[in-house]
Scaffold this motif. Structure first.
Motif, PDB file in Angstrom:
ATOM      1  N   ARG A 279       0.803  -1.240   0.000  1.00 17.68           N
ATOM      2  CA  ARG A 279       0.000   0.000   0.000  1.00 17.68           C
ATOM      3  C   ARG A 279       0.820   1.265   0.000  1.00 17.68           C
ATOM      4  N   HIS A 280       2.134   1.145  -0.057  1.00 13.91           N
ATOM      5  CA  HIS A 280       2.958   2.356   0.017  1.00 13.91           C
ATOM      6  C   HIS A 280       3.687   2.654  -1.273  1.00 13.91           C
ATOM      7  N   LEU A 281       3.612   3.899  -1.671  1.00  7.84           N
ATOM      8  CA  LEU A 281       4.356   4.389  -2.834  1.00  7.84           C
ATOM      9  C   LEU A 281       5.263   5.501  -2.341  1.00  7.84           C
ATOM     10  N   GLU A 400      -6.318   2.405   5.393  1.00  5.75           N
ATOM     11  CA  GLU A 400      -6.534   3.860   5.362  1.00  5.75           C
ATOM     12  C   GLU A 400      -6.483   4.412   3.943  1.00  5.75           C
ATOM     13  N   ILE A 401      -7.549   5.096   3.549  1.00  9.51           N
ATOM     14  CA  ILE A 401      -7.494   5.798   2.269  1.00  9.51           C
ATOM     15  C   ILE A 401      -7.529   7.318   2.457  1.00  9.51           C
ATOM     16  N   VAL A 402      -8.007   7.735   3.636  1.00  9.36           N
ATOM     17  CA  VAL A 402      -8.039   9.176   3.902  1.00  9.36           C
ATOM     18  C   VAL A 402      -7.462   9.447   5.274  1.00  9.36           C
ATOM     19  N   GLY A 403      -6.695  10.513   5.372  1.00  8.13           N
ATOM     20  CA  GLY A 403      -6.276  11.029   6.666  1.00  8.13           C
ATOM     21  C   GLY A 403      -6.710  12.479   6.720  1.00  8.13           C
ATOM     22  N   MET A 406      -9.047  18.298  12.127  1.00  4.94           N
ATOM     23  CA  MET A 406      -9.293  19.695  12.405  1.00  4.94           C
ATOM     24  C   MET A 406      -7.924  20.297  12.703  1.00  4.94           C
ATOM     25  N   ARG A 407      -7.686  21.507  12.220  1.00  2.48           N
ATOM     26  CA  ARG A 407      -6.358  22.091  12.365  1.00  2.48           C
ATOM     27  C   ARG A 407      -6.271  22.992  13.603  1.00  2.48           C
ATOM     28  N   ILE A 408      -5.048  23.132  14.072  1.00  2.23           N
ATOM     29  CA  ILE A 408      -4.831  24.093  15.155  1.00  2.23           C
ATOM     30  C   ILE A 408      -5.064  25.484  14.569  1.00  2.23           C
ATOM     31  N   GLY A 444      -9.538  19.672   7.141  1.00  7.50           N
ATOM     32  CA  GLY A 444      -9.397  19.146   5.785  1.00  7.50           C
ATOM     33  C   GLY A 444      -8.849  17.744   5.819  1.00  7.50           C
ATOM     34  N   TYR A 445      -8.542  17.266   4.661  1.00  2.00           N
ATOM     35  CA  TYR A 445      -8.119  15.862   4.579  1.00  2.00           C
ATOM     36  C   TYR A 445      -7.328  15.624   3.295  1.00  2.00           C
ATOM     37  N   GLY A 446      -6.680  14.472   3.284  1.00  6.03           N
ATOM     38  CA  GLY A 446      -5.972  14.028   2.082  1.00  6.03           C
ATOM     39  C   GLY A 446      -6.381  12.607   1.774  1.00  6.03           C
TER      40      GLY A 446
HETATM   41  O1  4AD Z   1      -2.509  10.412   6.360  1.00  2.00           O
HETATM   42  P1  4AD Z   1      -1.629  11.293   5.498  1.00  2.00           P
HETATM   43  O2  4AD Z   1      -0.170  11.243   5.726  1.00  2.00           O
HETATM   44  O3  4AD Z   1      -2.201  12.775   5.705  1.00  2.00           O
HETATM   45  C1  4AD Z   1      -1.666  13.901   5.164  1.00  2.00           C
HETATM   46  O4  4AD Z   1      -0.727  13.988   4.409  1.00  2.00           O
HETATM   47  C2  4AD Z   1      -2.466  15.136   5.486  1.00  2.00           C
HETATM   48  N1  4AD Z   1      -1.576  16.284   5.535  1.00  2.00           N
HETATM   49  C3  4AD Z   1      -3.502  15.310   4.417  1.00  2.00           C
HETATM   50  C4  4AD Z   1      -4.391  16.485   4.664  1.00  2.00           C
HETATM   51  O5  4AD Z   1      -4.988  16.535   5.731  1.00  2.00           O
HETATM   52  N2  4AD Z   1      -4.500  17.376   3.710  1.00  2.00           N
HETATM   53  O6  4AD Z   1      -1.906  10.979   3.979  1.00  2.00           O
HETATM   54  C5  4AD Z   1      -3.187  11.106   3.460  1.00  2.00           C
HETATM   55  C6  4AD Z   1      -3.494   9.952   2.551  1.00  2.00           C
HETATM   56  C7  4AD Z   1      -3.490   8.584   3.218  1.00  2.00           C
HETATM   57  O7  4AD Z   1      -4.719   8.311   3.819  1.00  2.00           O
HETATM   58  C8  4AD Z   1      -3.234   7.672   2.048  1.00  2.00           C
HETATM   59  O8  4AD Z   1      -4.423   7.440   1.325  1.00  2.00           O
HETATM   60  C9  4AD Z   1      -2.311   8.499   1.201  1.00  2.00           C
HETATM   61  O9  4AD Z   1      -2.491   9.855   1.568  1.00  2.00           O
HETATM   62  N3  4AD Z   1      -0.914   8.097   1.440  1.00  2.00           N
HETATM   63  C10 4AD Z   1      -0.233   7.270   0.645  1.00  2.00           C
HETATM   64  N4  4AD Z   1      -0.582   6.620  -0.472  1.00  2.00           N
HETATM   65  C11 4AD Z   1       0.340   5.837  -1.071  1.00  2.00           C
HETATM   66  N5  4AD Z   1       1.604   5.691  -0.610  1.00  2.00           N
HETATM   67  C12 4AD Z   1       1.996   6.324   0.513  1.00  2.00           C
HETATM   68  N6  4AD Z   1       3.253   6.184   0.951  1.00  2.00           N
HETATM   69  C13 4AD Z   1       1.060   7.168   1.183  1.00  2.00           C
HETATM   70  N7  4AD Z   1       1.114   7.938   2.284  1.00  2.00           N
HETATM   71  C14 4AD Z   1      -0.096   8.491   2.410  1.00  2.00           C
END
Ligand code: 4AD
Length: 477
Positions: A279-281, A400-403, A406-408, A444-446
């Motif tokens: 799952r890691h790139l 996990e697909i989203v992280g 809430m921000r400080i 927000g989220y990623g």
């Molecule tokens: O949980 P992560 O690290 O969260 C952030 O980067 C926040 N700053 C995002 C934000 O709030 N704007 O990464 C978010 C998502 C993970 O849930 C995962 O889906 C993906 O990014 N991700 C990866 N996907 C593939 N390879 C990896 N090494 C990844 N690391 C994170």
């Protein structure tokens, strides 16, 4: 006119108009002679005429893409493409399955069209232009689109080596050979299907955000700040200064809130992940969004809306058929997603007898990450909600697909945070300014596009959904 054996010419008295080549009435030049055309000459002239004729026939011929062919049945068309498959049947019959990115087309070449030099050397992956009439396939026969092209003329555009892509790899090739030759792999039906779905899914994410009033930004990926911890930072020399490849565009999105309101981006993020997991790139497409004046509850609702709406859009798109081809058992996630807080997650792991590698249970205070690894036994989408305003969306099979969080938003609290984490606040001056010049609660989220696709298409490995995957020890093609 019958000409004498001996011809008389006279530059001064002769005439090419009135003369007849006799001594009394000479020609002006010896060139003005008529004779019965020989058989060979006639053949050559006919050939030339034919060639000219085809040239005009082919010049004006309508060029079409394979996906446009259905309404053009019984009409003459010209199609460009790559020879996907090739089958010779005797001397006089050649079947080609042509590929042009929009579809596949069975083409039939007969007689001279396959006996010519190009017909004999033609190999898969060569590029050709085919001219002919589109006909429905005879009853009982099958072909993509239910029709085939009966060729009457064709041109070779780029001849590929004999044997086509089989020279470089086949289905049994070692994984590394396949990855080295991914530029050829993507021509295959399976990988190109995935890339097509990926294109539509990306579009659906964009459509989702635009339909909800977000603006899109294109943030820089060369940065001097970190977002997700130093251990996964790719460092680089930026004209003599220390810089990094971005791990997340979150901080820039936050700066856009006072300018644009709800904002999103689809940009590359980089993680120097040391481990080789499925799952890691080290480079991935990160779909991130940020919203001002938002509560934690709003954040969860928006995440649920994002995942469900994007899936709905994909299922309504032409890519739905491809999706079900690849993942026939796909079931859209149901709302509401299960919301599990940290304590419940720890409880849940115990209830399901999921232990750490050392055989003991996860305890309160330990990271929630292991949950991701085991979530595939639970066939539902779920939120893993933390005590600290963070949230992960967990999917069956990928975790996990989203992280998101809430921000400080309080300046002093942020400055405390830098100190606690041992981060020099200087390069973050612009980020800190957000908390001084009109701060607001926001979050927000990623979402990792590749993780989302791995789930949607039920792939075992995340690299399957990448064009050219990047992970440890892999940076080509
Ligand atoms: O949980 P992560 O690290 O969260 C952030 O980067 C926040 N700053 C995002 C934000 O709030 N704007 O990464 C978010 C998502 C993970 O849930 C995962 O889906 C993906 O990014 N991700 C990866 N996907 C593939 N390879 C990896 N090494 C990844 N690391 C994170």
């Amino acid at each position: 006119m019958v000409l004498a054996e001996e011809l008389y010419v006279s530059d001064k008295q002769g005439s090419d108009q009135d003369g007849d080549g006799t001594e009394q009435n000479p020609f002006k030049t010896p060139l003005k002679r008529w004779a019965v055309i020989s058989k060979t000459q006639m053949k050559n002239v006919k050939k030339l005429y034919h060639r000219e004729q085809t040239k005009t026939d082919t010049k004006d011929q309508k060029e079409v893409k394979i996906y446009q062919l259905e309404p053009l049945r019984e009409q003459r068309v010209k199609v460009f493409g790559w020879v996907h498959r090739l089958r010779r049947q005797g001397k006089n019959l050649l079947f080609i399955v042509l590929r042009d990115g929009t579809g596949f087309l069975q083409c039939v070449l007969t007689d001279k069209l396959c006996q010519c030099y190009n017909g004999l050397v033609l190999s898969t992956e060569s590029t050709v232009a085919l001219y002919g009439t589109v006909k429905p396939v005879p009853e009982g026969k099958q072909a993509p689109g239910g029709h085939e092209l009966h060729c009457d003329f064709w041109e070779m555009i780029g001849l590929a080596p004999a044997g086509g892509a089989d020279n470089l790899l086949n289905e049994e090739s070692d994984v590394d050979v396949q990855l080295n030759n991914r530029h050829m792999m993507i021509r295959g039906e399976n990988v190109s299907k995935i890339l097509r779905v990926r294109s539509t899914v990306t579009q659906c994410f964009r459509d989702h955000f635009f339909s909800r009033g977000y603006y899109e930004i294109t943030p820089p990926t060369l940065v001097q700040t970190q977002v997700e911890g130093g251990s996964t930072l790719f460092k680089l020399d930026y004209f003599g200064e220390q810089a990094y490849l971005t791990q997340s565009s979150q901080l820039y999105l936050e700066t856009c809130l006072p300018a644009l309101g709800d904002t999103f981006c689809i940009a590359q993020s980089y993680r120097a992940e040391q481990s080789r997991t499925r799952r890691h790139l080290s480079e991935y497409t990160h779909i991130e969004a940020e919203c001002p004046f938002m509560s934690y509850e709003d954040l969860l609702n928006r995440l649920e809306d994002l995942v469900c709406d994007v899936v709905d859009r994909v299922l309504k798109s032409p890519a739905a058929a491809l999706l079900y081809d690849i993942n026939p058992d796909f079931k859209p996630p149901k709302r509401p997603f299960k919301r599990m807080n940290y304590t419940e997650a720890i409880e849940w792991l115990k209830e399901h007898d999921i232990k750490k590698d050392d055989g003991t249970y996860y305890e309160f205070g330990e990271v929630c990450a292991p949950l991701h690894l085991n979530i595939n036994i639970m066939n539902i989408v779920c939120f893993c909600v933390s005590l600290w305003g963070q949230v992960d969306v967990l999917m069956p099979n990928v975790g996990e697909i989203v992280g998101g969080s809430m921000r400080i938003w309080d300046a002093d609290e942020l400055l405390e945070g830098y100190k606690r984490e041992g981060i020099d606040p200087t390069p973050y001056y612009w980020y800190t300014d957000q908390r001084k010049f009109g701060s607001c609660p926001h979050g927000g989220y990623g979402l990792g596009l590749e993780r989302f696709l791995t789930w949607l298409l039920n792939r075992h490995h995340i690299r399957d959904v990448c064009l050219y995957p990047r992970f440890i020890q892999r940076c080509r093609p």
